[in-house]
Enzyme design. Structure first.
Site, mmCIF file in Angstrom:
data_model
loop_
_atom_site.group_PDB
_atom_site.id
_atom_site.type_symbol
_atom_site.label_atom_id
_atom_site.label_comp_id
_atom_site.label_asym_id
_atom_site.label_seq_id
_atom_site.Cartn_x
_atom_site.Cartn_y
_atom_site.Cartn_z
ATOM 1 N N ASP A 189 18.333 28.107 23.658
ATOM 2 C CA ASP A 189 17.093 27.476 24.100
ATOM 3 C C ASP A 189 16.543 26.572 23.004
ATOM 4 O O ASP A 189 17.326 26.020 22.231
ATOM 5 C CB ASP A 189 16.099 28.571 24.531
ATOM 6 C CG ASP A 189 15.217 28.119 25.688
ATOM 7 O OD1 ASP A 189 14.344 27.276 25.452
ATOM 8 O OD2 ASP A 189 15.417 28.596 26.816
ATOM 9 N N HIS A 257 9.234 26.708 24.765
ATOM 10 C CA HIS A 257 10.104 27.254 25.804
ATOM 11 C C HIS A 257 10.985 28.405 25.299
ATOM 12 O O HIS A 257 11.087 29.461 25.929
ATOM 13 C CB HIS A 257 10.955 26.101 26.342
ATOM 14 C CG HIS A 257 11.712 26.382 27.595
ATOM 15 N ND1 HIS A 257 12.977 26.925 27.588
ATOM 16 C CD2 HIS A 257 11.401 26.172 28.888
ATOM 17 C CE1 HIS A 257 13.404 27.031 28.838
ATOM 18 N NE2 HIS A 257 12.461 26.580 29.649
ATOM 19 N N SER A 594 13.573 28.954 34.627
ATOM 20 C CA SER A 594 13.687 29.282 33.195
ATOM 21 C C SER A 594 13.048 30.624 32.893
ATOM 22 O O SER A 594 13.473 31.323 31.971
ATOM 23 C CB SER A 594 12.922 28.254 32.357
ATOM 24 O OG SER A 594 13.699 27.145 32.082
#
Ligand SMILES: *[C@@H]1O[C@H](CO)[C@@H](O)[C@H](O)[C@H]1NC(C)=O
Ligand SMILES: *[C@@H]1O[C@H](CO)[C@@H](O)[C@H](O)[C@H]1NC(C)=O
Ligand SMILES: *[C@@H]1O[C@H](CO)[C@@H](O)[C@H](O)[C@H]1NC(C)=O
Ligand SMILES: *[C@@H]1O[C@H](CO)[C@@H](O)[C@H](O)[C@H]1NC(C)=O
Ligand SMILES: *[C@@H]1O[C@H](CO)[C@@H](O)[C@H](O)[C@H]1NC(C)=O
Ligand SMILES: *[C@@H]1O[C@H](CO)[C@@H](O)[C@H](O)[C@H]1NC(C)=O
Ligand SMILES: *[C@@H]1O[C@H](CO)[C@@H](O)[C@H](O)[C@H]1NC(C)=O
Ligand SMILES: *[C@@H]1O[C@H](CO)[C@@H](O)[C@H](O)[C@H]1NC(C)=O
Length: 821
Positions: A189, A257, A594
């Site tokens: 990520d 994220h 996600s």
């Protein structure tokens, strides 16, 4: 002898290269000025080399290519130095004309990634005997809805509690389930904030002995210079995405994220999960005692295939057990052309469980990404938590929307009274309808009013609120698009607001049109659990849909899990969408597949911890055959339109961690070589297969497995007129040693299904039993008309234990291939 041959080969190719390309380039440059250069040469000069992922047929050929490229690099640099000395212009010595190897892969493919011009690529094709194919590197987007939401604005005691309570399931950790202890989850990520409380190493056991990873935090720039027993590895692979040669940077998360995803999968218990002391609650991931290995391969712009492959290569070597990959794009490619598909097959062959986002391109049909049958493909659902902001109209009607903007002195003022209500889009201007910017309101007076804005128009939801505020509006109502229907999100707006469903928005607009003096008020109601507008879970509008394009015989997505308004860790950054002055958050709420993906990878870690010897296919089977079909009110799960969610939106259904861990009963296992036979069945050529399998494959010597026949925990069958299809499945007993299961069947409309045998009796642990299923199209009768009108039909096949406690359910999806859409 071999060595001699090798050198001979090398000299020959360097020679042929210098005769053709270098001489050509040098001559071209010395004769022309920059202004006269043709487009292709200019590309060289501008350094617009492309990154290619190149597959060759053996590790030996990777070595040869490496030496070949080094030679090219040297001779090109030399040629360029000569040019720059002899040339009057200064800009033609561009460094990037020199080709560059950026990664050489060891574990997951025979190949490498390099920055090359097209001419250089041709030279490689011509000179490396084992060349299979080259794929241009592409960027895959992260699978969030890009709407970071602000938890800090929630009212005190807002109970934005741990997300394990969402979606109708609660986690069941105890000493047997071990919280995922001993399992290593690898997350590819945007990196991580290492000193976040979710990743504290206190009380964590040391990493398993097999762990070989490393930790690349920079000791001079970070308070944490090394990893701990929670974060046991952290590396960066950004050469493909950033096209830089020098530094790859720290694996630190500067976007958010990666920290969010990692803490959802394996975050530890953190009490009082808030920055501002506003929102008290406990945040925790799915497998709080699993170890975490971080691979930074993504930036805000997405993740490059060459970097993903480099991280997969490292993760396999480092020794991860589970891979969690929250990116994807609806651009379906054959598996040999898709770096993630090819790279993850190698991981699965090593026993690593691969969990992937299905993508956020729903509700469009066949928008699913990451379709390979060796992955778990995850869709997103809502939870039973809502952060409510109600709209009360002057006529007394009240509608429940959502917003994270809940408190402020202005808000309190605005909510205490009815204000004039206006829909600037009423007269048709699209800029006004979408509240694009302050100038959208030139013909409409919005000052002091509540403004209705439509979702979409390429304008972010947050910006719409900013435009309303700039124009002097008091508050705004965000109207869901028709396609998104009942999916609403709680956003971090800059003013009092409410995001309402399409249906409620239609009623609000009708009220405005019919009233001479429309008014409304917005009432923030805080965080409510279990009282959503629609009983959770529902499939989120954005969650990508099947059917799969690459393999119609495999039903995708596999499963859904919580992915709307998910609370998890944040790397002490502000909201990146707009206000740069916002306070640094330690927790945030964002949405996307996600977010559902790490829920599933964390739960997979719990299963792996309980059953260390299980194959990836067994873990996936346990997750899928125990998934739920009903919401917390006991009705069938709905989609964003409040219709029954079909199999192409929910797959096997909503993850049920308790049943997946405690009572899968029987599992459908798949051997890694079956995936190769399956690709033979899909008509991949031996050459294409060699690239994916990393060895020579001859389909003519392998019994192909047609996709419907892969031992998958669901069925997806195409049926022509009066056709029949017989497939078999094998189940492995992982439940009670002595057990008997009986068939329960819900046949798809228009289809007769014969299963044989209808009873499975087991007397041993791990005993395997086979059964066959024959699908028969019912002959055309008047009652068949309804089925004929539809393109699809669905049903279920379940094996139910004699004590009724274990139900092993497989979805059946039928596609009628004679009917038109
Ligand atoms: C070199 O390139 C830079 C940036 O593209 C440009 O500003 C400069 O004018 C160029 N110099 C010459 C001599 O072409
Ligand atoms: C732990 O959970 C498992 C599975 O739910 C259950 O069988 C066991 O009894 C539980 N043990 C304790 C001590 O609660
Ligand atoms: C490490 O941090 C120091 C201080 O911020 C910086 O000068 C150095 O370049 C960094 N090194 C790497 C490899 O990022
Ligand atoms: C949470 O905050 C409350 C009040 O400030 C405090 O009493 C409590 O100990 C805190 N809990 C944790 C786990 O930090
Ligand atoms: C729409 O047009 C009518 C008639 O021209 C006008 O009275 C009204 O104010 C307009 N409404 C908006 C929102 O622009
Ligand atoms: C406002 O938005 C409209 C529509 O998106 C656009 O055409 C216009 O250029 C924008 N104006 C400003 C000042 O940004
Ligand atoms: C927005 O437009 C209004 C009216 O046209 C104007 O009074 C206001 O100053 C503008 N605000 C901004 C931030 O441009
Ligand atoms: C593979 O090729 C065979 C023979 O041409 C054909 O019948 C079959 O439909 C093909 N399979 C797929 C999945 O395209």
């Amino acid at each position: 002898m071999a060595k001699f041959f090798f050198f001979f080969f090398l000299c020959l190719c360097l020679l042929s290269w210098s005769i053709t390309s270098i001489t050509f380039t040098a001559a071209a440059l010395s004769k022309k000025s920059i202004a006269e250069l043709g487009e292709e040469e200019e590309d060289h000069i501008n350094g617009r080399l492309k990154t290619y992922i190149i597959h060759v047929d053996s590790p030996k050929m990777v070595e040869k290519a490496e030496i070949f490229l080094e030679g090219l690099e040297k001779s090109m640099s030399k040629a360029l130095t000569m040019i720059s000395r002899s040339s009057s212009t200064t800009n033609n010595t561009n460094y990037y004309v020199v080709p560059r190897m950026i990664y050489s892969y060891k574990n997951i493919l025979n190949g490498f990634a390099a920055r090359l011009s097209e001419g250089q690529l041709s030279a490689i094709k011509a000179n490396i005997p084992g060349f299979l194919h080259a794929i241009p590197d592409t960027i895959v987007p992260l699978a969030t809805t890009h709407t970071p939401l602000f938890l800090g604005l929630l009212p005190a005691g807002g109970a934005a509690s741990a997300d394990m309570h969402g979606g109708g399931f609660s986690m069941i950790w105890n000493e047997t389930v071990h919280f995922g202890r001993g399992v290593i989850v690898g997350v590819l990520d945007t990196g991580i904030l290492p000193d976040h409380p979710s990743f504290s190493g206190d009380g964590m056991p040391s990493p398993p002995a097999k762990w070989k990873g490393r930790c690349d935090f920079n000791s001079s720039s970070s308070s944490i210079s090394t990893c701990n027993n929670k974060i046991i590895g952290a590396r960066t692979f950004l050469l493909g995405a950033e096209a830089k040669s020098s530094t790859t940077g720290e694996p630190r998360d500067t976007f958010g994220h990666g920290t969010h995803v990692a803490s959802t999968a394996v975050g530890r218990f953190v009490g009082n999960a808030s920055v501002l002391g506003n929102a008290a609650g406990t945040a925790v991931g799915m497998a709080p005692e699993a170890h975490l290995a971080v691979y930074k391969v993504c930036t805000e712009r997405g993740c490059a295939g060459s970097d993903i492959l480099a991280a997969l290569d490292a993760a396999v070597e480092d020794g991860v057990d589970i891979l969690s990959l929250s990116f994807g794009k609806a651009d379906s490619k054959p598996f040999d052309q898709d770096p993630t598909a090819a790279g993850t097959l190698a991981a699965v062959e090593k026993g690593i469980f691969v969990c992937m986002a299905g993508g956020n391109d729903g509700p469009r049909e066949s928008s699913i990404s990451n379709e390979a049958p060796w992955m778990l493909t995850v869709g997103a659902s809502t939870m039973d938590r809502t952060i409510r902001a109600s709209v009360k109209l002057g006529n007394g009607a009240e509608y429940h929307g959502e917003s994270l903007y809940q408190t402020s002195s202005q808000a309190a003022g605005a909510s205490s009274q009815f204000l004039p209500l206006v829909y600037p889009g009423a007269n048709g201007s699209s800029s006004a309808k979408f509240c694009s910017n302050n100038s959208s309101f030139v013909n409409v007076d919005v000052k002091g009013k509540i403004v209705v804005c439509d979702q979409g128009g390429g304008i972010s939801r947050i910006s719409k609120g900013e435009a309303v505020r700039a124009a002097g509006g008091a508050a705004f109502i965000l109207a869901s698009q028709e396609a998104n229907a009942y999916t609403t999100l709680a956003d971090a707006h800059v003013l009092l607001s409410s995001f309402v469903s399409f249906s409620d928005a239609t009623k609000i607009k009708a009220y405005i049109a019919s009233s001479s003096f429309p008014t409304a008020m917005i009432i923030p109601r805080g965080t409510l659990i279990g009282v959503g507008n629609i009983p959770a879970p529902t499939v989120a509008a954005f969650s990508s849909r099947g059917p799969s394009l690459q393999s119609k015989g495999i039903l995708k997505p596999d499963i859904i899990g919580p992915g709307v308004n998910v609370l998890a860790g944040w790397p002490a950054l502000g909201i990146n969408d707009g206000d740069s002055n916002s306070p640094a958050l330690m927790f945030n709420i964002i949405s996307g597949t996600s977010m559902s993906t790490p829920h599933l990878s964390g739960i997979a870690a719990l299963i792996k911890s309980a059953h260390p010897s299980w194959s990836p296919a067994m873990i996936r089977s346990a997750l899928m055959t125990t998934a739920g079909n009903t919401n917390i009110a006991g009705q069938l799960i709905a989609d964003e339109q409040l219709r029954w969610a079909d199999l192409f939106s929910k797959g096997a259904g909503h993850v049920d961690p308790r049943r997946a861990i405690n009572s899968p009963g029987l599992v459908y296992d798949i051997q890694p070589e079956d995936y190769i036979a399956y690709m033979c069945g899909l008509n991949y050529t031996d050459r294409q297969l060699a690239a994916v399998a990393r060895r020579a494959v001859s389909c003519s010597s392998i019994k192909p497995i047609f996709d419907v026949e892969l031992n998958y925990p669901s069925f997806s069958v195409e049926m022509g007129p009066s056709s029949t299809r017989k497939v078999s499945r094998t189940v492995t007993n992982v439940g009670q040693v002595q057990s008997t299961y009986k068939l329960e069947m819900v046949a798809p409309e228009g289809i007769e299904v014969d299963v044989s045998p209808v009873t499975l009796s087991f007397s041993r642990a791990d005993q395997k039993l086979e059964y066959t299923v024959e699908f028969r199209r019912k002959s055309s009768t008047s009652t068949d008309n309804s089925a004929k009108k539809n393109k699809y039909a669905e049903g279920y096949l379940s094996w139910v234990s004699s004590d009724q406690l274990t139900i092993v359910r497989s979805a059946i999806s039928i596609t009628f291939i004679d009917t038109t859409q």
